[in-house]
Scaffold this active site. Structure first.
Site, PDB file in Angstrom:
ATOM      1  N   THR A  72       4.458  -4.389 -10.219  1.00 57.04           N
ATOM      2  CA  THR A  72       5.550  -5.243 -10.696  1.00 57.04           C
ATOM      3  C   THR A  72       5.058  -6.664 -10.935  1.00 57.04           C
ATOM      4  OG1 THR A  72       7.203  -3.890  -9.542  1.00 57.04           O
ATOM      5  CG2 THR A  72       7.838  -6.149 -10.101  1.00 57.04           C
ATOM      6  N   ASN A 150       6.481   7.263 -16.021  1.00 65.43           N
ATOM      7  CA  ASN A 150       6.472   7.636 -14.609  1.00 65.43           C
ATOM      8  C   ASN A 150       7.366   8.831 -14.300  1.00 65.43           C
ATOM      9  OD1 ASN A 150       8.297   5.428 -15.387  1.00 65.43           O
ATOM     10  ND2 ASN A 150       9.135   5.610 -13.319  1.00 65.43           N
ATOM     11  N   GLN A 178       0.853   4.439 -13.904  1.00 66.73           N
ATOM     12  CA  GLN A 178       0.790   5.887 -13.699  1.00 66.73           C
ATOM     13  C   GLN A 178      -0.443   6.513 -14.334  1.00 66.73           C
ATOM     14  OE1 GLN A 178       2.538   7.553 -11.665  1.00 66.73           O
ATOM     15  NE2 GLN A 178       4.292   6.201 -11.300  1.00 66.73           N
ATOM     16  N   GLY A 199      -2.447  -0.217  -6.692  1.00 70.15           N
ATOM     17  CA  GLY A 199      -3.323   0.494  -5.752  1.00 70.15           C
ATOM     18  C   GLY A 199      -2.714   1.755  -5.187  1.00 70.15           C
ATOM     19  N   HIS A 200      -1.429   1.699  -4.817  1.00 67.45           N
ATOM     20  CA  HIS A 200      -0.860   2.817  -4.062  1.00 67.45           C
ATOM     21  C   HIS A 200      -0.525   4.017  -4.923  1.00 67.45           C
ATOM     22  CE1 HIS A 200       3.581   2.621  -4.878  1.00 67.45           C
ATOM     23  NE2 HIS A 200       3.238   1.435  -5.341  1.00 67.45           N
ATOM     24  N   THR A 236      -3.952 -16.516  -0.714  1.00 64.23           N
ATOM     25  CA  THR A 236      -5.155 -16.013  -0.045  1.00 64.23           C
ATOM     26  C   THR A 236      -5.429 -14.573  -0.466  1.00 64.23           C
ATOM     27  OG1 THR A 236      -4.842 -17.474   1.842  1.00 64.23           O
ATOM     28  CG2 THR A 236      -6.157 -15.500   2.218  1.00 64.23           C
ATOM     29  N   CYS A 324      11.972   3.444  -7.652  1.00 66.01           N
ATOM     30  CA  CYS A 324      12.380   2.055  -7.845  1.00 66.01           C
ATOM     31  C   CYS A 324      13.799   1.942  -8.380  1.00 66.01           C
ATOM     32  CB  CYS A 324      11.410   1.331  -8.766  1.00 66.01           C
ATOM     33  SG  CYS A 324       9.801   1.136  -7.977  1.00 66.01           S
TER      34      CYS A 324
END
Lengths: 391, 391
Positions: A72, A150, A178, A199-200, A236, A324
């Site tokens: 997002t 998706n 995706q 990443g997930h 960071t 989502c």
């Protein structure tokens, strides 16, 4: 009860080899990579190595990768950057079937006074590319088209659209959340200016995403703060997750062939078995041009939520639409855009597989799901009405 | 060589008990908390428990917590939300000594056409509160004042300023990234509308932050996407990090007294020993009104970078200014705003301690640092010039 996880487009299991690589960066190598001391500096080196791994998966250069916190944020960054870089242009071109990360932002942009063109799809979920081309104008700041849907897994010809945009001097972004890790991607030769990934969705951790920004693309930061990411994204560095994403990129690259052979075969086995055992069941979306892991099946005259609940009782995880948008009782905007009838859209289930799925799991689903549909249909007034009409 | 980590305002060690709590959420309980199935739903429950823990640390309600990816995102969200919620107001009031997450954003806002008032500080880093009050106008959308300065540790009277802002109908935000976990905070009774915090500054993981938004505060999302965080921040929940931040909140709460007694005593021991052994060394910032863990010392007539390098050779980690501005050769904007002379600002070192520091570590620094300063001064033309003038 064993969990059979067929909801990998919502999120994936972090590969144990990814977790192993991340672990030292919590309590041992915890230095801030921007610090002057070598305790932090050595972490900076590891981040550079991870960036190279992720770039390798995409055919990109390491300096073209900007780490973000999620898909997002990558999508928001790309679209906002293009608008900020082209303040004279007030139009965005996107599709009617984007993920909420693009769709909600574009709806918000309309309220901010931008003009947004939502390109339609056909009954199979294929994009109306001619419509898209006709609506690119001198006022278009950016074209944003997802690589793979998706919900249905349908693939869009993003490389071709990117070239058309480039010819017209328009920036092109793709939400490839995706697609990355499931199909081979090589950005080096193409015309895609920006690409979002998460990443997930590829066996990396949650809380890390990336935005590819082709060298030379006009860019303006979204998160404004410190000098991190070469001044393109403050905050960071999320060290452990960046290291994890690098390892995940290697992991999916190593298993790309398996994804497109063994996993695809499992998906096909699931799909054809369900279609043969359940009447009034149809695949949503172009079966020829799809992600290898996704099958979206409409079980007509039943409620998707009820199917999910009863599957849950057997430990089977799948979904109706995007995680989502869950919580909403509206049928999926993707299926509505495709013109899937109400009675079919409401009973549509997305099965999304991963490298961790086995033949035994698929056979278990094929055994338990058809009786569930049968039972639910017996209780459904729509079904009885449909039977009477047929009889 | 053992690492002596005195750079805890840059980032902290993730407490092993925090990592332990996070671990199951990578490869076992990896479901998407927004999913319909119980495999995801159970993760949603754990997130609610973690949110309560974090709220407890702040004296907030769970629904007043919005998870973000970092302190920078929290700061950007707060300020952008106030501007979006008050489109008629075009002024931001902040200070001259904010962290880059607020400072860079405010400088950017000036380019966007907003008027930003940067409130000055005195030689001890104390805020000119009268100046601030005089510059709050009917055009002020938000006042953003940090709770504790990251470089000097100086505390600002944010609760008092928040009340003054409230009386004038102006939203108040505080970047409390350095304060949360180090000093007791209770937002329930006060007037602070929004507060930013960051997980990795309080022995939680990097890549997770939070924005407290008091119930009733006008808010507008910054990251626009799915329905997560009650529609206030799109993006899949960073489950493991949220769980970790909840545990970290408990951890720092349990050790709050130790931070303000044992850690503070270690800091004082370090500071007084260095001041007694090194001539021309002074503390930057109000010594009476500081974080318990921070000491910023100016070693006149030497270069901070050289001190850091030589300390690094002894395994001692500290910093000159913020990690978020490192790489810049400019002296710290905080010390310049305080009017610290050039020869002192350039040789200023921030020592920031944590619960993990020991007396032995402090004694090691006290033994090794004075000879380093001595040696560097012998090589410094400024020092020789200063000696000649004194002689």
């Amino acid at each position: 009860m064993k969990t059979i996880y067929l909801d990998n487009n919502a999120t994936t299991r972090v590969a144990p080899e990814v977790v192993e690589e991340m672990l030292p960066y919590f309590s041992e190598r915890y230095g801030n990579p921007s610090s002057m001391h070598s305790f932090g500096g050595q972490v900076g080196k590891e981040i550079r190595a991870a960036r190279e791994k992720l770039a390798g998966l995409l055919g990109a250069r390491p300096e073209e990768i900007i780490y973000t916190s999620c898909g997002t944020e990558s999508d928001n960054t790309a679209i906002r950057a293009a608008l900020a870089a082209n303040p004279g242009r007030r139009q965005v071109v996107t599709t009617r079937v984007e993920h909420p990360a693009v769709k909600s932002l574009c709806e918000h942009l309309v309220k901010e006074g931008y003009r947004v063109t939502f390109v339609p799809v056909d009954r199979s979920g294929r994009l109306d590319v001619d419509y898209l081309y006709e609506h690119m104008t001198e006022d278009t700041a950016i074209v944003s088209v997802m690589w793979a849907n998706n919900e249905t897994g349908v693939l869009f010809p993003v490389e071709q659209i990117a070239r058309a945009a480039k010819e017209r001097g328009i920036a092109f972004h793709t939400d490839a959340v995706q697609a990355v890790g499931k199909i081979p991607i090589d950005l080096s030769a193409g015309a895609i200016d920006m690409l979002s990934l998460s990443g997930h969705k590829l066996h990396g951790p949650k809380g890390i995403g990336a935005l590819y920004v082709r060298k030379g693309t006009k860019f303006s930061p979204f998160l404004i703060g410190g000098h991190q990411e070469s001044g393109r994204r403050g905050g960071t560095e999320n060290t452990a997750a960046i290291i994890g994403l690098g390892r995940a990129a290697e992991f999916v690259s190593d298993h790309m062939e398996e994804e497109n052979t063994r996993v695809k075969a499992l998906r096909d086995r699931l799909e054809s078995a369900l279609l043969s055992r359940v009447t009034h069941a149809v695949v949503n979306g172009d079966p020829e041009n799809r992600l290898p892991n996704t099958s979206n099946i409409a079980f007509e005259f039943v409620e998707g939520e009820s199917i999910l609940l009863m599957m849950d009782g057997h430990g089977i995880c799948a979904s109706s639409g995007s995680a989502c948008t869950s919580g909403s009782l509206e049928p999926s905007h993707v299926l509505r855009a495709m013109g899937v009838p109400y009675t079919a859209a409401h009973g549509s289930i997305r099965f999304s597989l991963s490298l961790y799925n086995t033949e035994e799991e698929i056979d278990y689903v094929v055994e338990h799901l058809p009786p569930i549909i049968e039972r639910l249909r017996q209780m459904s007034p729509f079904w009885q009405h449909a039977c009477e009409k047929t009889a």
